[in-house]
Design an enzyme around this catalytic site. Sequence first.
Site, PDB file in Angstrom:
ATOM      1  N   ASP A  38       0.892  -1.184  -0.178  1.00 19.84           N
ATOM      2  CA  ASP A  38      -0.016   0.072   0.015  1.00 19.84           C
ATOM      3  C   ASP A  38       0.935   1.313   0.189  1.00 19.84           C
ATOM      4  OD1 ASP A  38      -3.149   0.206   0.926  1.00 19.84           O
ATOM      5  OD2 ASP A  38      -2.040   2.148   1.159  1.00 19.84           O
ATOM      6  N   ASP A  73       5.103   1.428  -5.601  1.00 22.73           N
ATOM      7  CA  ASP A  73       4.146   1.938  -6.594  1.00 22.73           C
ATOM      8  C   ASP A  73       3.891   0.727  -7.557  1.00 22.73           C
ATOM      9  OD1 ASP A  73       2.586   3.030  -8.325  1.00 22.73           O
ATOM     10  OD2 ASP A  73       3.581   4.989  -8.399  1.00 22.73           O
ATOM     11  N   ASN A 100      -5.524  -5.120  -6.182  1.00 28.59           N
ATOM     12  CA  ASN A 100      -6.801  -4.415  -5.570  1.00 28.59           C
ATOM     13  C   ASN A 100      -6.571  -2.810  -5.571  1.00 28.59           C
ATOM     14  OD1 ASN A 100      -9.100  -4.408  -3.526  1.00 28.59           O
ATOM     15  ND2 ASN A 100      -7.402  -3.325  -2.529  1.00 28.59           N
ATOM     16  N   TYR A 171     -13.282   5.459 -14.522  1.00 30.55           N
ATOM     17  CA  TYR A 171     -13.140   4.556 -13.548  1.00 30.55           C
ATOM     18  C   TYR A 171     -13.685   3.250 -14.285  1.00 30.55           C
ATOM     19  CZ  TYR A 171     -14.312   1.634  -9.254  1.00 30.55           C
ATOM     20  OH  TYR A 171     -14.414   0.769  -8.364  1.00 30.55           O
ATOM     21  N   LYS A 175     -11.997  -0.145 -15.297  1.00 30.30           N
ATOM     22  CA  LYS A 175     -12.488  -1.239 -14.798  1.00 30.30           C
ATOM     23  C   LYS A 175     -12.996  -2.353 -15.680  1.00 30.30           C
ATOM     24  CE  LYS A 175     -11.749  -0.791 -10.302  1.00 30.30           C
ATOM     25  NZ  LYS A 175     -10.699  -1.679  -9.603  1.00 30.30           N
TER      26      LYS A 175
END
Length: 301
Positions: A38, A73, A100, A171, A175
Amino acid sequence: MGGICDGRVVIVTGAGRGIGREHALEFARQGARVVVNDLGTGREGGGRSGDPALRVVEEIRALGGRAIANSDDVTDWDGADRLVKTALSAFGRLDVLVNNAGFVRDRMLVSMTEQEWDDVIRVHLKGHFLPLRHAGAHWRELSKAGEPVDARVINTSSGAGLLGSVAQGNYSAAKAGIVALTQVAAAELGRYGVTVNAIAPAARTRMTEEVFATMMARPENGFDAMDPANIAPLVTWLGSAASGHVTGRVFEVEGGVVSLADGWRHGPRVDRGARWNPADIGDAVAELLAEAADPEPVYGA
């Protein structure tokens, strides 16, 4: 700790909060060793901190599991390569990659800036490709060397990627691209012992707090259908050895509901047997539409 992923090594990107955190915790409960990746950015990608990943690692260790934090990253070629090497260096192997990580910059198309488009496409789509590319290359190398590979990739799409979502053109496009990437990767990597599937989850996260505001406030019968922990059981199973017969699929998951998304297929057709006259196309299209099911509505339309 032991369970359906006992002994497996898992990378989860974007695992510092929300759905990714729940993935990491459940994999640990099921016996996996976890690389918690993360950047620690804000909802719209600003800032950077290693604290969220470290907190999840501490939670896993408190459960008796094994984990290591990583802040590379995933949209950087070398960073994604280091992420894979972190798993290999810390735990000696890699069995599962859960892509994710992501953020949103919502805007109607006529108001969206070029930077808002580029940033979301980069983080979601490139941020899936690069870890997949480096992990896939590692597994191919093992397979070609004659070593057994039983690896898993779980990508994260969205209902927006399946049906579209108003004010989320960037987005939704990213996706949807992840779904196509999943299908291609499943076809290409299967020969090396790798399955690749995707999920389209609906849960309470920083990205969905506005969309699901009304549902989040009213859990029914003591069951919070928007709890991000509801997503992790499916992903953990897809990361296990038991899921080896499943690849190239997209699963929608929300609360206690798991469904299989049925994507684009060849539909009704009209064959004239010769080149069409433009004036005749309208009648042919009308015939096709009459035979086909109506499309699902775009979210927010």
